[in-house]
Design an enzyme around this catalytic site. Structure first.
Site, PDB file in Angstrom:
ATOM      1  N   HIS A  52     -13.906  -0.817  -6.121  1.00 13.04           N
ATOM      2  CA  HIS A  52     -13.149  -1.217  -4.930  1.00 13.04           C
ATOM      3  C   HIS A  52     -13.054  -0.126  -3.876  1.00 13.04           C
ATOM      4  CE1 HIS A  52     -10.041   1.101  -6.934  1.00 13.04           C
ATOM      5  NE2 HIS A  52      -9.430   1.169  -5.774  1.00 13.04           N
TER       6      HIS A  52
HETATM    7  C1  UD1 Z   1      -5.233   0.884  -2.428  1.00 14.44           C
HETATM    8  C2  UD1 Z   1      -5.168   2.407  -2.486  1.00 14.44           C
HETATM    9  C3  UD1 Z   1      -6.147   2.936  -3.524  1.00 14.44           C
HETATM   10  C4  UD1 Z   1      -5.978   2.249  -4.855  1.00 14.44           C
HETATM   11  C5  UD1 Z   1      -6.063   0.744  -4.652  1.00 14.44           C
HETATM   12  C6  UD1 Z   1      -5.895  -0.038  -5.907  1.00 14.44           C
HETATM   13  C7  UD1 Z   1      -4.683   3.627  -0.404  1.00 14.44           C
HETATM   14  C8  UD1 Z   1      -5.289   4.408   0.704  1.00 14.44           C
HETATM   15  N1  UD1 Z   1      -5.552   3.012  -1.228  1.00 14.44           N
HETATM   16  O1  UD1 Z   1      -6.542   0.540  -1.980  1.00 14.44           O
HETATM   17  O2  UD1 Z   1      -5.928   4.332  -3.690  1.00 14.44           O
HETATM   18  O3  UD1 Z   1      -6.986   2.674  -5.727  1.00 14.44           O
HETATM   19  O4  UD1 Z   1      -5.027   0.373  -3.724  1.00 14.44           O
HETATM   20  O5  UD1 Z   1      -6.032  -1.398  -5.664  1.00 14.44           O
HETATM   21  O6  UD1 Z   1      -3.480   3.587  -0.517  1.00 14.44           O
HETATM   22  N2  UD1 Z   1      -5.460  -6.907   0.034  1.00 14.44           N
HETATM   23  C9  UD1 Z   1      -5.174  -8.149  -0.440  1.00 14.44           C
HETATM   24  N3  UD1 Z   1      -4.008  -8.304  -1.167  1.00 14.44           N
HETATM   25  C10 UD1 Z   1      -3.147  -7.302  -1.393  1.00 14.44           C
HETATM   26  C11 UD1 Z   1      -3.459  -6.029  -0.881  1.00 14.44           C
HETATM   27  C12 UD1 Z   1      -4.618  -5.852  -0.175  1.00 14.44           C
HETATM   28  O7  UD1 Z   1      -5.912  -9.089  -0.266  1.00 14.44           O
HETATM   29  O8  UD1 Z   1      -2.130  -7.509  -2.071  1.00 14.44           O
HETATM   30  C13 UD1 Z   1      -6.707  -6.725   0.786  1.00 14.44           C
HETATM   31  C14 UD1 Z   1      -6.472  -6.682   2.292  1.00 14.44           C
HETATM   32  O9  UD1 Z   1      -7.535  -7.291   2.906  1.00 14.44           O
HETATM   33  C15 UD1 Z   1      -6.490  -5.194   2.580  1.00 14.44           C
HETATM   34  C16 UD1 Z   1      -7.480  -4.684   1.550  1.00 14.44           C
HETATM   35  O10 UD1 Z   1      -7.315  -5.518   0.408  1.00 14.44           O
HETATM   36  O11 UD1 Z   1      -6.838  -4.893   3.883  1.00 14.44           O
HETATM   37  C17 UD1 Z   1      -7.273  -3.263   1.182  1.00 14.44           C
HETATM   38  O12 UD1 Z   1      -5.932  -3.064   0.754  1.00 14.44           O
HETATM   39  P1  UD1 Z   1      -5.237  -1.621   0.880  1.00 14.44           P
HETATM   40  O13 UD1 Z   1      -3.877  -1.662   0.293  1.00 14.44           O
HETATM   41  O14 UD1 Z   1      -5.404  -1.112   2.262  1.00 14.44           O
HETATM   42  O15 UD1 Z   1      -6.159  -0.694   0.025  1.00 14.44           O
HETATM   43  P2  UD1 Z   1      -6.824  -0.906  -1.393  1.00 14.44           P
HETATM   44  O16 UD1 Z   1      -8.296  -1.000  -1.195  1.00 14.44           O
HETATM   45  O17 UD1 Z   1      -6.157  -1.943  -2.218  1.00 14.44           O
END
Ligand code: UD1
Length: 373
Positions: free
Chosen positions: A213
């Site tokens: 991811h």
């Molecule tokens: C975040 C953490 C990462 C961790 C990961 C575990 C940061 C910078 N990154 O990354 O260190 O390894 O979590 O999962 O804090 N989204 C959803 N549902 C949710 C949350 C996110 O669909 O509940 C989607 C959204 O499109 C979002 C994308 O995933 O833009 C990324 O989510 P984000 O929380 O920005 O970062 P992660 O890639 O999950």
């Protein structure tokens, strides 16, 4: 007057995203068992999908969070800023004696900065880890958090050395071990009973578990296409189970790679799994292929070969004492074949023993009593 004189002492445990819940869980339970502490779970809402958040509260027997700040997704600055604003308001209302932050997600430095500037002491659990790669958002988060925190609980000697090199006062640092192992050991009977592989039509010991991811692997179309080609070739030798993070699913769809992957006979795509189901799959797997931080540690503890698709790791002890190996799309196949031909070897690093939460609670009690960490 020490904070302990006004009992019970209010302690905020901040959780934000999937990899945080297995770290705050054991600490919440350990603090709930002592009379002097009033632990409050604060969810920033960085992860909000049930599959990335709610299911973990159920698996870890946690009550609903005391407060959910509901910050959601956004750019790094948006997300970090929203957490700071929302948490500052809550800090002013509640005035905890300590804020405990864990790991390295965006909410970790955000809550650290908000608390520190209001004079609320901050404790960082999983302090000192460094990849020395500032292109990773998590590395920035780790450096910022550790520069400001008042208590730094580390999992391993490399983390102590990193903090010493950065000039952190050793009096603030205590090595407590790896709290995720507390969660694993607490839930082991339920993990042993779950048999996740059967639900996916896979045989115990005869599949590889894949999680990817990181932006560096999934946000670039060429890189992700190359990884999909590797998965296709690997699955021809051994079936693969690949639970998809929402970020990864979205990129596969946007880059037109999803149908090719879904069409592979020996690759099983799944939704993100709850902790117990996921660990059930891990226990039954032959190897893991991942870019996760936590999985590098869990595989080391369990003696399961781990291939980490990254150029570096902030968890070098998993390379020197564990089963982890850094790979590229070019070297992963050879490494996977070597892993298949190697028997399991288990060697848990020191203090990865299921008792980290107990050490953290003792340290917190000393700190609140004015006796250091
Ligand atoms: C975040 C953490 C990462 C961790 C990961 C575990 C940061 C910078 N990154 O990354 O260190 O390894 O979590 O999962 O804090 N989204 C959803 N549902 C949710 C949350 C996110 O669909 O509940 C989607 C959204 O499109 C979002 C994308 O995933 O833009 C990324 O989510 P984000 O929380 O920005 O970062 P992660 O890639 O999950």
């Amino acid at each position: 007057m020490s904070a302990m004189e006004s009992r019970p002492v209010r302690i905020h445990l901040v959780a934000a995203a999937r990899p945080n819940f297995m770290k705050v869980g054991p600490l919440f339970h350990a603090l709930s068992a002592v009379p002097w502490a009033q632990a409050r779970l604060i969810h920033t809402g960085q992860h909000y999908d049930a599959s990335l958040s709610d299911v973990f509260f159920r698996d870890f027997d946690l009550p609903p969070p005391h407060r959910n700040l509901g910050v959601g997704s956004g750019s790094h600055a948006e997300q970090t800023g929203r957490v700071m604003l929302a948490y500052e308001t809550l800090l002013c209302e509640e005035r905890p004696a300590v804020t405990v932050v864990v790991g390295d997600v965006n909410s970790t430095p955000a809550c650290t900065l908000a608390a520190a500037k209001l004079g609320v002491p901050v404790a960082h659990l999983e302090a000192g880890l460094r990849s020395f790669d500032r292109t990773m958002p998590e590395e920035i988060n780790r450096v910022v958090t550790d520069a400001v925190a008042d208590i730094l609980w580390t999992p391993s000697p490399d983390a102590d050395a990193n903090l010493a090199r950065e000039g952190v006062d050793p009096a603030k640092v205590l090595r407590v071990g790896n709290i995720m192992i507390d969660t694993l050991e607490r839930l082991r009977p339920r993990i042993d009973a779950v048999q996740t592989e059967e639900a996916f039509g896979l045989a115990r010991g005869e599949f590889g578990l894949v999680t990817l991811h990181r932006p560096s692997n999934v946000d670039d179309p060429e890189r992700l296409a190359g990884i999909c080609a590797v998965l296709a070739r690997l699955s021809a030798r051994l079936p693969l189970l690949f639970p998809l993070h929402p970020r990864t699913r979205a990129r596969l769809e946007a880059f037109g790679l999803m149908s090719g992957l879904a069409g592979l006979k020996s690759l099983v795509l799944a939704e993100p799994l709850p902790y117990i189901d996921f660990m059930g799959a891990l226990f039954a797997s032959r190897f893991a292929l991942t870019d996760s931080g936590g999985l590098q540690e869990e595989t080391t503890y369990l003696g399961i070969p781990c291939l980490t698709l990254r150029p570096n790791t902030e968890r070098p002890i998993t390379l020197t004492e564990g089963t982890n190996r850094l790979v590229t799309p070019q070297t992963v196949e050879e490494a996977a074949h070597a892993a298949l031909d190697t028997p399991r070897a288990r060697r848990a690093p020191q203090l990865w023993d299921g008792r980290t939460a107990t050490r953290v609670v003792a340290s917190l009690e000393r700190f609140l009593d004015g006796r250091g960490v």
